[in-house]
Design a protein around this motif. Structure first.
Motif, short mmCIF file in Angstrom:
data_model
loop_
_atom_site.label_atom_id
_atom_site.label_comp_id
_atom_site.label_asym_id
_atom_site.label_seq_id
_atom_site.Cartn_x
_atom_site.Cartn_y
_atom_site.Cartn_z
N GLU A 23 0.91 -1.05 -0.02
CA GLU A 23 -0.05 -0.10 -0.01
C GLU A 23 0.81 1.20 0.14
O GLU A 23 0.37 2.57 -0.33
CB GLU A 23 -1.07 -0.01 1.15
CG GLU A 23 -0.17 0.27 2.47
CD GLU A 23 0.17 -1.18 3.08
OE1 GLU A 23 0.36 -0.90 4.44
OE2 GLU A 23 0.21 -2.13 2.32
N PHE A 24 2.08 1.13 0.37
CA PHE A 24 2.99 2.32 0.12
C PHE A 24 4.02 2.20 -0.95
O PHE A 24 4.96 3.12 -0.88
CB PHE A 24 3.78 2.13 1.68
CG PHE A 24 2.92 2.75 2.95
CD1 PHE A 24 2.06 3.70 2.89
CD2 PHE A 24 2.86 2.01 3.95
CE1 PHE A 24 1.26 4.07 4.13
CE2 PHE A 24 2.18 2.18 5.13
CZ PHE A 24 1.42 3.23 5.15
N PRO A 27 4.23 5.70 -2.79
CA PRO A 27 4.86 6.96 -2.14
C PRO A 27 6.46 6.60 -1.86
O PRO A 27 7.22 7.51 -1.95
CB PRO A 27 4.14 7.10 -0.71
CG PRO A 27 2.82 6.57 -1.04
CD PRO A 27 3.02 5.37 -2.12
N SER A 73 2.29 6.53 6.87
CA SER A 73 1.49 7.17 6.17
C SER A 73 1.95 7.63 4.94
O SER A 73 3.17 7.57 4.66
CB SER A 73 0.86 8.66 6.73
OG SER A 73 1.74 9.54 6.41
N PRO A 74 1.18 7.70 3.79
CA PRO A 74 1.99 7.95 2.57
C PRO A 74 2.82 9.13 2.46
O PRO A 74 4.10 9.05 1.64
CB PRO A 74 0.62 8.13 1.71
CG PRO A 74 -0.18 7.59 2.18
CD PRO A 74 -0.14 7.58 3.52
#
Length: 184
Positions: A23-24, A27, A73-74
């Protein structure tokens, strides 16, 4: 080293994190690409001194990575990837040759500036100059590592950068003759 090699190194360093936390991946890739390129923005200033921080750069890299672990977080992972890749870029410049255009004729004893000690670090010349055959080989290995994790437009960026790397390495020694003196 070539700017593309620095980008591929940044992507290779964050690849395990992107694999573990997909999910990261976006970024992380954006941060690594930015961090791999950012130090060389000092080409128009005093190259390898103005935006290269091989010693003190580890501090923001560790702090940013710590923040990303504590508050994932991103934004925090992108900043961490940027800081780590920028530090890796600056530190690894000491492993290559100096910043001169023709290091094979007049090698410099300046690789990258150490702001902590106020002196230049000597080049190790493991990679003799940017675009040397060993630089191209390292770029290929690091790009393959990045391609094993990143896909989509990131893979297209890596493949495009790899093509540029190989062409640049093929013409690198001839570029000095083609470069106007004012640009050197």
């Amino acid at each position: 080293m070539m700017a593309t090699t620095h980008v591929f190194a940044g992507l290779a360093v964050v690849a395990p994190v992107a694999y573990a936390a997909p999910e990261f991946a976006g970024p992380l890739a954006v941060g690594a690409i930015g961090g791999g390129l950012a130090p060389d923005f000092d080409l128009v200033l005093e190259h390898r001194r103005s935006f290269h921080f091989p010693v003190v750069g580890v501090v923001p890299a560790v702090l940013a990575a710590g923040l990303a672990v504590l508050v994932p977080s991103p934004v925090t992972v992108a900043i961490a990837a940027l800081a780590v890749a920028a530090w890796l870029h600056a530190a690894s410049d000491a492993l290559g040759g100096g910043p001169e255009m023709d290091p094979w004729t007049n090698p410099s004893d300046r690789a990258v500036y150490d702001h902590v000690r106020g002196r230049w670090l000597r080049p190790r010349r493991w990679i003799r100059y940017d675009g040397a055959p060993e630089d191209a080989a390292l770029a290929v290995v690091l790009a393959v590592l990045a391609l094993s994790v990143f896909d989509g437009w990131f893979a297209a960026v890596v493949l495009g950068g790899l093509a540029v790397s190989i062409v640049y390495a093929g013409f690198r020694r001839r570029l000095v003759a083609w470069t106007p003196e004012w640009l050197e």
